[in-house]
Design an enzyme around this catalytic site. Structure first.
Site, PDB file in Angstrom:
ATOM      1  N   VAL A   8       0.834  -1.200   0.000  1.00 18.51           N
ATOM      2  CA  VAL A   8       0.000   0.000   0.000  1.00 18.51           C
ATOM      3  C   VAL A   8       0.872   1.254   0.000  1.00 18.51           C
ATOM      4  O   VAL A   8       0.590   2.215  -0.725  1.00 18.51           O
ATOM      5  CB  VAL A   8      -0.982  -0.005   1.200  1.00 18.51           C
ATOM      6  CG1 VAL A   8      -1.768   1.289   1.269  1.00 18.51           C
ATOM      7  CG2 VAL A   8      -1.931  -1.198   1.098  1.00 18.51           C
ATOM      8  N   CYS A   9       1.942   1.242   0.785  1.00 15.87           N
ATOM      9  CA  CYS A   9       2.840   2.411   0.844  1.00 15.87           C
ATOM     10  C   CYS A   9       3.450   2.695  -0.524  1.00 15.87           C
ATOM     11  O   CYS A   9       3.469   3.847  -0.973  1.00 15.87           O
ATOM     12  CB  CYS A   9       3.957   2.186   1.860  1.00 15.87           C
ATOM     13  SG  CYS A   9       3.388   2.038   3.565  1.00 15.87           S
ATOM     14  N   THR A  10       3.955   1.658  -1.176  1.00 18.83           N
ATOM     15  CA  THR A  10       4.561   1.847  -2.490  1.00 18.83           C
ATOM     16  C   THR A  10       3.540   2.411  -3.464  1.00 18.83           C
ATOM     17  O   THR A  10       3.833   3.347  -4.217  1.00 18.83           O
ATOM     18  CB  THR A  10       5.146   0.522  -3.009  1.00 18.83           C
ATOM     19  OG1 THR A  10       6.149   0.067  -2.079  1.00 18.83           O
ATOM     20  CG2 THR A  10       5.776   0.693  -4.384  1.00 18.83           C
ATOM     21  N   LEU A  26       2.929   6.188  -2.603  1.00 20.82           N
ATOM     22  CA  LEU A  26       4.079   7.041  -2.903  1.00 20.82           C
ATOM     23  C   LEU A  26       4.322   7.151  -4.404  1.00 20.82           C
ATOM     24  O   LEU A  26       4.722   8.212  -4.888  1.00 20.82           O
ATOM     25  CB  LEU A  26       5.312   6.533  -2.159  1.00 20.82           C
ATOM     26  CG  LEU A  26       5.159   6.640  -0.630  1.00 20.82           C
ATOM     27  CD1 LEU A  26       6.236   5.832   0.074  1.00 20.82           C
ATOM     28  CD2 LEU A  26       5.183   8.074  -0.170  1.00 20.82           C
TER      29      LEU A  26
END
Length: 152
Positions: free
Chosen positions: A45-47, A50
Protein backbone atom coordinates in the site's frame (compact mmCIF):
# COMPACT_ATOMS: atom_id res chain seq x y z
CA UNK A 1 -4.58 10.85 18.85
CA UNK A 2 -3.47 12.95 15.87
CA UNK A 3 -2.88 16.66 16.34
CA UNK A 4 -5.87 18.80 15.49
CA UNK A 5 -6.53 21.11 12.57
CA UNK A 6 -5.83 24.69 13.61
CA UNK A 7 -2.83 23.83 15.80
CA UNK A 8 0.77 24.79 15.13
CA UNK A 9 2.57 21.92 13.42
CA UNK A 10 5.41 20.51 15.54
CA UNK A 11 8.81 21.21 14.00
CA UNK A 12 11.21 18.33 13.40
CA UNK A 13 14.69 17.67 12.08
CA UNK A 14 14.96 14.47 10.07
CA UNK A 15 17.46 13.08 7.57
CA UNK A 16 16.32 12.54 4.00
CA UNK A 17 17.30 9.65 1.74
CA UNK A 18 20.60 11.44 0.96
CA UNK A 19 21.53 11.99 4.61
CA UNK A 20 20.69 15.73 4.53
CA UNK A 21 18.84 17.32 7.44
CA UNK A 22 15.37 18.64 6.65
CA UNK A 23 13.22 20.67 9.04
CA UNK A 24 9.60 21.65 8.74
CA UNK A 25 10.47 25.22 9.75
CA UNK A 26 12.74 25.71 6.71
CA UNK A 27 9.58 25.98 4.57
CA UNK A 28 7.79 28.46 6.88
CA UNK A 29 6.84 31.66 5.10
CA UNK A 30 7.71 30.13 1.72
CA UNK A 31 5.68 27.00 1.02
CA UNK A 32 2.75 25.03 2.29
CA UNK A 33 3.73 21.48 3.21
CA UNK A 34 1.98 18.17 2.58
CA UNK A 35 3.40 16.05 5.41
CA UNK A 36 2.70 12.39 4.76
CA UNK A 37 3.48 9.68 7.31
CA UNK A 38 3.50 6.07 6.09
CA UNK A 39 4.40 2.79 7.81
CA UNK A 40 7.31 1.31 5.83
CA UNK A 41 9.11 1.45 2.50
CA UNK A 42 8.86 -1.57 0.19
CA UNK A 43 5.34 -2.51 1.31
CA UNK A 44 2.36 -2.79 -1.02
CA UNK A 45 0.00 0.00 0.00
CA UNK A 46 2.84 2.41 0.84
CA UNK A 47 4.56 1.85 -2.49
CA UNK A 48 1.26 2.40 -4.29
CA UNK A 49 0.56 5.66 -2.46
CA UNK A 50 4.08 7.04 -2.90
CA UNK A 51 4.19 6.15 -6.59
CA UNK A 52 0.79 7.81 -7.12
CA UNK A 53 2.28 10.98 -5.58
CA UNK A 54 5.30 10.62 -7.88
CA UNK A 55 2.97 10.42 -10.87
CA UNK A 56 1.16 13.62 -9.81
CA UNK A 57 4.27 15.37 -8.45
CA UNK A 58 3.73 18.86 -9.96
CA UNK A 59 0.63 19.18 -7.75
CA UNK A 60 2.67 18.43 -4.62
CA UNK A 61 6.12 19.91 -5.31
CA UNK A 62 6.10 23.39 -6.87
CA UNK A 63 6.70 27.04 -5.99
CA UNK A 64 3.93 26.98 -3.37
CA UNK A 65 3.94 23.42 -2.01
CA UNK A 66 6.48 20.92 -0.69
CA UNK A 67 5.74 17.23 -0.17
CA UNK A 68 7.57 15.53 2.71
CA UNK A 69 7.11 11.77 3.15
CA UNK A 70 8.08 10.34 6.55
CA UNK A 71 8.53 6.72 7.64
CA UNK A 72 10.31 4.92 10.44
CA UNK A 73 12.79 3.34 8.01
CA UNK A 74 16.50 4.16 8.08
CA UNK A 75 17.82 6.73 5.57
CA UNK A 76 19.73 3.92 3.85
CA UNK A 77 16.55 1.91 3.19
CA UNK A 78 14.80 5.07 1.99
CA UNK A 79 17.58 5.80 -0.49
CA UNK A 80 17.30 2.36 -2.10
CA UNK A 81 13.49 2.59 -2.07
CA UNK A 82 13.52 6.07 -3.66
CA UNK A 83 15.98 4.98 -6.35
CA UNK A 84 14.05 1.81 -7.11
CA UNK A 85 10.71 3.62 -7.44
CA UNK A 86 11.97 6.90 -8.96
CA UNK A 87 10.83 8.97 -5.97
CA UNK A 88 12.55 12.36 -6.20
CA UNK A 89 10.81 14.17 -3.34
CA UNK A 90 12.20 14.13 0.23
CA UNK A 91 11.83 10.75 1.93
CA UNK A 92 12.44 11.49 5.61
CA UNK A 93 13.65 8.99 8.18
CA UNK A 94 11.95 9.00 11.59
CA UNK A 95 14.16 6.07 12.55
CA UNK A 96 16.11 7.48 15.49
CA UNK A 97 15.04 8.51 18.01
CA UNK A 98 12.55 5.93 16.77
CA UNK A 99 9.21 7.51 15.91
CA UNK A 100 9.88 10.88 17.56
CA UNK A 101 8.25 12.95 14.78
CA UNK A 102 5.44 10.42 14.31
CA UNK A 103 4.67 10.62 18.04
CA UNK A 104 4.68 14.45 17.93
CA UNK A 105 1.92 14.27 15.30
CA UNK A 106 0.03 11.52 17.14
CA UNK A 107 0.36 8.94 14.36
CA UNK A 108 2.83 6.43 15.88
CA UNK A 109 1.45 2.94 16.56
CA UNK A 110 3.36 1.83 19.69
CA UNK A 111 2.31 -1.80 19.28
CA UNK A 112 3.46 -2.09 15.66
CA UNK A 113 6.47 0.22 16.01
CA UNK A 114 5.61 2.37 12.99
CA UNK A 115 3.56 5.34 11.85
CA UNK A 116 0.00 4.88 10.67
CA UNK A 117 -1.13 6.62 7.47
CA UNK A 118 -1.43 10.24 8.55
CA UNK A 119 -1.36 13.24 6.23
CA UNK A 120 -1.25 16.87 7.33
CA UNK A 121 -1.57 19.91 5.07
CA UNK A 122 0.34 22.73 6.76
CA UNK A 123 0.04 26.34 5.60
CA UNK A 124 2.94 28.75 5.07
CA UNK A 125 2.60 29.99 8.66
CA UNK A 126 3.09 26.46 10.02
CA UNK A 127 -0.52 25.78 11.02
CA UNK A 128 -2.24 22.46 10.28
CA UNK A 129 -5.15 23.27 7.96
CA UNK A 130 -6.31 19.75 7.03
CA UNK A 131 -5.55 16.19 8.05
CA UNK A 132 -6.58 12.59 7.52
CA UNK A 133 -5.46 9.51 9.43
CA UNK A 134 -6.10 6.03 8.09
CA UNK A 135 -5.32 2.63 9.54
CA UNK A 136 -2.34 0.64 8.28
CA UNK A 137 -4.15 -1.24 5.48
CA UNK A 138 -6.20 1.72 4.19
CA UNK A 139 -4.78 3.85 1.36
CA UNK A 140 -5.53 7.58 1.23
CA UNK A 141 -7.18 9.56 -1.56
CA UNK A 142 -4.70 11.99 -3.16
CA UNK A 143 -7.57 14.06 -4.57
CA UNK A 144 -8.40 15.06 -1.00
CA UNK A 145 -4.89 16.55 -0.62
CA UNK A 146 -5.37 18.59 -3.78
CA UNK A 147 -8.71 19.95 -2.49
CA UNK A 148 -7.10 20.87 0.85
CA UNK A 149 -4.24 22.67 -0.92
CA UNK A 150 -6.67 24.54 -3.17
CA UNK A 151 -8.50 25.76 -0.06
CA UNK A 152 -5.38 27.42 1.42
Amino acid sequence: MAIEVGTKAPDFELKNQHGELVTLSQFRGEKAVVLLFYPFAFTGVCTGELCALRDELPKFVNDDVQLLAVSNDSPFSLRVFAEQEGLEYPMLSDFWPHGEASRAYGVFDEEKGCAVRGTFVIDKEGVVRWSVVNGLPDARDLNEYVKALDAL
